[in-house]
Design an enzyme around this catalytic site. Structure first.
Site, short mmCIF file in Angstrom:
data_model
loop_
_atom_site.label_atom_id
_atom_site.label_comp_id
_atom_site.label_asym_id
_atom_site.label_seq_id
_atom_site.Cartn_x
_atom_site.Cartn_y
_atom_site.Cartn_z
N ALA A 197 2.97 0.25 -1.67
CA ALA A 197 2.10 -0.45 -0.73
C ALA A 197 0.73 0.21 -0.72
O ALA A 197 0.48 1.19 -1.44
CB ALA A 197 2.72 -0.44 0.67
N SER A 198 -0.15 -0.31 0.11
CA SER A 198 -1.52 0.21 0.13
C SER A 198 -1.60 1.60 0.73
O SER A 198 -2.50 2.38 0.39
CB SER A 198 -2.42 -0.75 0.93
OG SER A 198 -1.91 -0.96 2.22
N LEU A 199 -0.68 1.94 1.64
CA LEU A 199 -0.72 3.23 2.31
C LEU A 199 0.30 4.22 1.78
O LEU A 199 0.11 5.44 1.91
CB LEU A 199 -0.50 3.06 3.82
CG LEU A 199 -1.46 2.11 4.56
CD1 LEU A 199 -1.16 2.14 6.05
CD2 LEU A 199 -2.91 2.49 4.30
N LYS A 239 9.86 7.29 2.23
CA LYS A 239 8.51 6.75 2.26
C LYS A 239 7.51 7.90 2.33
O LYS A 239 7.57 8.72 3.26
CB LYS A 239 8.36 5.82 3.47
CG LYS A 239 7.01 5.14 3.58
CD LYS A 239 7.01 4.18 4.78
CE LYS A 239 5.68 3.48 4.95
NZ LYS A 239 5.69 2.54 6.10
N ASP A 273 3.29 -7.13 11.87
CA ASP A 273 3.07 -7.35 10.44
C ASP A 273 4.37 -7.80 9.75
O ASP A 273 4.81 -7.19 8.78
CB ASP A 273 2.56 -6.05 9.80
CG ASP A 273 1.95 -6.29 8.42
OD1 ASP A 273 1.55 -7.44 8.13
OD2 ASP A 273 1.88 -5.33 7.63
#
Length: 612
Positions: free
Chosen positions: A202-204, A222, A354
């Site tokens: 993901a972006s983060l 994560k 989200d």
């Protein structure tokens, strides 16, 4: 003696050298050696006089190098921020000028005008996409937000979709460094197995799988991208500066709401301890609802940049092949999704902001009673608390939208729109309603009746949201085009977004995402079936508040009146929902029978899942 004394004084530290001259040479050579010594002393004097200047120069040079080294990170940040801001500012300026030029032209027909505007949307979205991808990092996250925004034209949403898959994978060495810096332990110390390649980027952050040594459990790990904390601050500054420039040059096209959203939300999403806390809270909220299919993965440990949680086997929630194999009813999936988020918004006042397809999994379940599936909700970094008054006013606004348009209800719609949206006047009401519901149910332009074909003559006023339910996808796409093809309406949308609280912005986003999920599942119930679920939860929230308030005053008449209104609405919404579900089930049964006779048993289930 006098000469020797003078020479000795002048040479200073060279006295040993002068003595050697007089002792080694005869008296006849005295004058020539004296002259040579004077010349040497003169050169030494000249060098000595120049030394302080040279030392000062060296000191200034070294000091300058020291300042650069000491502030290298700051200078580097300034350079990067300037570069990224300039890139976005240039794109924003080009886009605004393109829109002004497109909307300002005179066209020979309405079809030509709409085509020109559509091309303008595509051009502007394309150059924006290139800039976001070039900047990377947080700007990819920004592109993901924009691609799911209801207020943007469909051309923007389609063009920016590559941002969903454009996240760059970090190296294993970088991931290991982040894990060690945050936990003080090496990955091999915590996991007996660890996948070197991520299962999701993901972006983060990115997610790896592993086997937890302490529990033997298969886990999802994560880990935040290295350097994200450093560059996120730069990107936020770049975004803020750029949007301020755009606002100053083009006041009508204001995107300050977007910068505000990023500034408030990004720090929350980047703190994985905050994410673990959110997961624990939502788990607790749903413990009292045993028939809910919601499942939250168990969190084993968390730091600011790492999160270790239970690994869940499942599929994307809109994977129709998976639903067919496991005999899962896609209509039920859509309805349970709506119930989960309605429970969060209208009852708990704490919601996941989200819930796109990447954050939702589905898996078969053997639970006794209820449904044969679990809905697994992932990525709990972005949640919002809704203040009590906002939650109730939002519920009352939806109830007014779902009720017949009596004069009192029209007044209530305007009243609650202003309470929710912040001083939404009559001239902005219909735009706000369209942004909220995704269904343009009003006549734009402050309620004034427009001539057919006029710029603001888009729609006739519907009796309620439920009257718009029979519109098909083509009709909805046409209405969306009409919404964004008018410059005045776009400016009105920007003005509304500027006024909205960040929590209301997230509610708009949640509405759009849940509607997109219903569409992705190709449900057989009418599109407005989910509105009936929203209505039931709004009705319950309003009644619970009325009940507590009236119980304190002991006004039995008022209490019974409100209770009766609650029961009437509950019965009406429930009856209509039951009728819709019967019709939807009949359609599924017909598809199953048709598949059975043409393709066999497996074909029947595939047809029921919408695959045949």
């Amino acid at each position: 003696m006098n000469a020797r004394f003078i020479l000795y004084k002048r040479t200073g530290s060279c006295s040993h050298f002068s003595k050697t001259i007089f002792q080694a040479r005869p008296a006849s050579s005295y004058q020539s050696r004296l002259d040579a010594t004077r010349r040497l002393v003169k050169r030494v004097d000249l060098r000595t006089q120049a030394t302080p200047k040279r030392i000062s120069g060296y000191f200034v040079l070294l000091a300058g190098i020291g300042v650069i080294v000491w502030h290298w990170q700051d200078l580097r940040h300034i350079f990067i921020a300037t570069q990224r801001s300039a890139r976005i500012a240039i794109v924003a300026t080009r886009a605004v000028l393109d829109y002004r030029n497109t909307y300002g032209k005179v066209y020979t027909s309405e079809e030509e005008r709409l085509e020109a505007i559509s091309q303008c949307h595509t051009r502007c979205a394309t150059i924006t996409l290139h800039a976001l991808l070039a900047n990377g990092g947080v700007f990819i996250k920004l592109g993901q937000h924009l691609s799911s925004s209801i207020i943007l034209p469909i051309e923007w949403q389609k063009t920016l979709r590559p941002c969903l898959d454009a996240c760059e994978e970090s190296t294993l060495a970088g991931i290991e460094d982040v894990f060690y810096e945050d936990t003080g332990m090496h990955i091999d110390d915590v996991f007996s197995e660890f996948s070197p390649r991520p299962i999701g980027v993901a972006s983060l952050a990115q997610v790896h799988t592993g086997i937890h040594r302490a529990t033997g459990m298969k886990v999802a790990v994560k880990i935040q991208h290295p350097g994200l904390q450093e560059f996120a601050a730069i990107d936020l500054i770049s975004t803020d500066v750029t949007l301020r420039i755009v606002k100053r040059i083009f006041p009508d096209f204001e995107f300050s709401w977007l910068g505000r959203e990023m500034r408030e939300n990004l720090p929350l999403e980047m703190n994985f301890m905050h994410e673990a806390s959110n997961a624990a809270r939502v788990t607790h909220n749903f413990e009292s609802i045993p028939d809910s299919p919601l499942y939250i993965p168990r969190v084993l440990s968390s730091t600011k940049r790492t999160l270790v949680m239970e690994f869940i086997e499942g599929a994307k929630i809109d994977d129709k092949e998976y639903l067919a194999v496991h005999r899962i009813d896609r209509n039920k999936v859509s309805q349970e999704l709506c119930k989960i988020f309605s429970e969060q918004v209208y009852i708990h006042g704490f919601f996941h902001a989200d819930p796109h397809q990447g954050n939702l999994l589905i898996r078969p379940s053997n639970r006794t009673g209820g449904h044969n599936f679990d809905i697994v909700l992932l990525d709990h970094g972005l949640y919002f608390d809704i203040p009590h008054d906002l939650r109730l006013n939002y519920a009352r606004f939806w109830l007014s939208l779902l009720s017949p348009p009596t004069e009192k209800n029209r007044q209530n719609r305007q009243k609650y729109a202003s309470l929710v949206g912040g001083d939404i006047g009559p001239e902005r009401y219909n735009v706000f309603e369209a942004a909220l519901t995704g269904r343009p149910t009003g006549t734009f332009g402050g309620g004034k009746k427009q001539k057919k074909g006029g710029r603001l003559a888009a729609f006739q006023q519907a009796a309620s949201m439920l009257d718009m339910g029979n519109m098909n996808d083509a009709d909805m796409d046409k209405l969306r085009v009409m919404l964004v093809s008018n410059g005045d309406i776009m400016v009105a949308m920007f003005d509304i977004l500027r006024r909205l609280d960040s929590k209301v912005l997230m509610l708009l986003k949640l509405n759009e995402l849940t509607r997109a999920l219903d569409h992705a599942l190709s449900t057989t119930h009418p599109p407005y079936r989910v509105f009936l679920i929203v209505a039931q939860y709004c009705n319950r929230a309003v009644w619970e508040d009325d009940r507590l308030a009236l119980a304190k005053d002991y006004k039995m008449t008022s209490y019974l009146k409100r209770w009766f209104a609650f029961q009437v609405r509950r019965l009406g919404f429930g009856t209509l929902a039951t009728w819709m579900d019967l019709q939807a089930s009949l359609m599924l049964t017909k598809a199953w029978i048709r598949g059975l006779f043409t393709l066999g048993l497996e074909g029947a289930w595939r047809a029921r899942a919408g695959l045949q």
